[in-house]
Design a protein around this motif. Structure first.
Motif, PDB file in Angstrom:
ATOM      1  N   GLU A  67      -6.632  -2.700  -3.937  1.00 63.88           N
ATOM      2  CA  GLU A  67      -5.439  -1.846  -3.959  1.00 63.88           C
ATOM      3  C   GLU A  67      -4.204  -2.688  -3.719  1.00 63.88           C
ATOM      4  O   GLU A  67      -4.233  -3.625  -2.920  1.00 63.88           O
ATOM      5  N   VAL A  68      -3.115  -2.321  -4.396  1.00 60.34           N
ATOM      6  CA  VAL A  68      -1.802  -2.893  -4.102  1.00 60.34           C
ATOM      7  C   VAL A  68      -0.762  -1.782  -4.145  1.00 60.34           C
ATOM      8  O   VAL A  68      -0.803  -0.914  -5.013  1.00 60.34           O
ATOM      9  N   ASP A  69       0.133  -1.801  -3.190  1.00 66.06           N
ATOM     10  CA  ASP A  69       1.269  -0.887  -3.136  1.00 66.06           C
ATOM     11  C   ASP A  69       2.444  -1.748  -2.676  1.00 66.06           C
ATOM     12  O   ASP A  69       2.674  -1.920  -1.478  1.00 66.06           O
ATOM     13  N   ARG A  71       6.509  -3.366  -3.195  1.00 68.40           N
ATOM     14  CA  ARG A  71       7.882  -3.262  -3.705  1.00 68.40           C
ATOM     15  C   ARG A  71       8.446  -4.669  -3.816  1.00 68.40           C
ATOM     16  O   ARG A  71       8.367  -5.446  -2.868  1.00 68.40           O
ATOM     17  N   ARG A  97      -7.582  -3.637   5.252  1.00 65.51           N
ATOM     18  CA  ARG A  97      -6.231  -3.258   4.822  1.00 65.51           C
ATOM     19  C   ARG A  97      -5.189  -4.157   5.484  1.00 65.51           C
ATOM     20  O   ARG A  97      -5.326  -4.496   6.657  1.00 65.51           O
ATOM     21  N   GLY A 112       4.861  -4.450   1.355  1.00 64.46           N
ATOM     22  CA  GLY A 112       3.933  -3.407   0.958  1.00 64.46           C
ATOM     23  C   GLY A 112       2.605  -3.493   1.668  1.00 64.46           C
ATOM     24  O   GLY A 112       2.492  -4.083   2.744  1.00 64.46           O
ATOM     25  N   ARG A 113       1.606  -2.913   0.996  1.00 63.89           N
ATOM     26  CA  ARG A 113       0.247  -2.861   1.537  1.00 63.89           C
ATOM     27  C   ARG A 113      -0.726  -3.349   0.484  1.00 63.89           C
ATOM     28  O   ARG A 113      -0.482  -3.225  -0.713  1.00 63.89           O
ATOM     29  N   HIS A 114      -1.836  -3.880   0.969  1.00 64.54           N
ATOM     30  CA  HIS A 114      -2.871  -4.414   0.097  1.00 64.54           C
ATOM     31  C   HIS A 114      -4.217  -4.148   0.759  1.00 64.54           C
ATOM     32  O   HIS A 114      -4.311  -4.135   1.988  1.00 64.54           O
TER      33      HIS A 114
END
Length: 131
Positions: A67-69, A71, A97, A112-114
């Motif tokens: 997952e990637v979120d 900016r 996470r 962001g988050r990964h």
């Protein structure tokens, strides 16, 4: 392998990169500016995340991005130094996470988050390896 046995929140790593021409959006897309490309920033964030936990993995295990979120906040030119930081914020049985950030010499350029998933190399190779 259960990640909760070896990986703890707060584990972290940093990477640095001097932006080369080959990592710019203009290198990949004709007519675009020669600035650090978003996918290349995400790659550095993923690599920093893996660096934060690789030493804790049991032999035969690796992690893969799931997952990637992210900016991308600001452009960075060729020759600038980019520093990426990753910190473990949650650990599940097979998913780790991270909070990730990227900076150049002037400012934060990404955040962001990964998430990374645990993979047993032998099992993966049997399922998806060369046929």
């Amino acid at each position: 392998m259960d990640a909760r046995d070896a990986i703890k929140t707060g584990m972290n790593a940093e990477r640095s990169l001097i932006v080369p021409l080959e990592r710019t959006v203009g290198h990949f897309v004709k007519g675009m500016p020669m600035v650090f490309a978003t996918p290349m920033m995400i790659l550095e964030m993923e690599l920093a995340s893996a660096d934060a936990i690789n030493a804790c993995l049991e032999p035969g295990w690796v992690t893969v991005g799931t997952e990637v979120d992210i900016r991308h906040l600001a452009a960075t030119p060729v020759g600038a130094t980019v520093r990426t930081v990753a910190r473990v914020v949650a650990v599940e049985r097979r998913v780790i996470r991270f909070e990730v950030e990227a900076f150049d010499e002037k400012r934060r350029i990404g955040e962001g988050r990964h998430a990374r998933g645990l993979v047993n190399v032998e099992s993966f190779t049997k399922q998806f390896g060369a046929k």
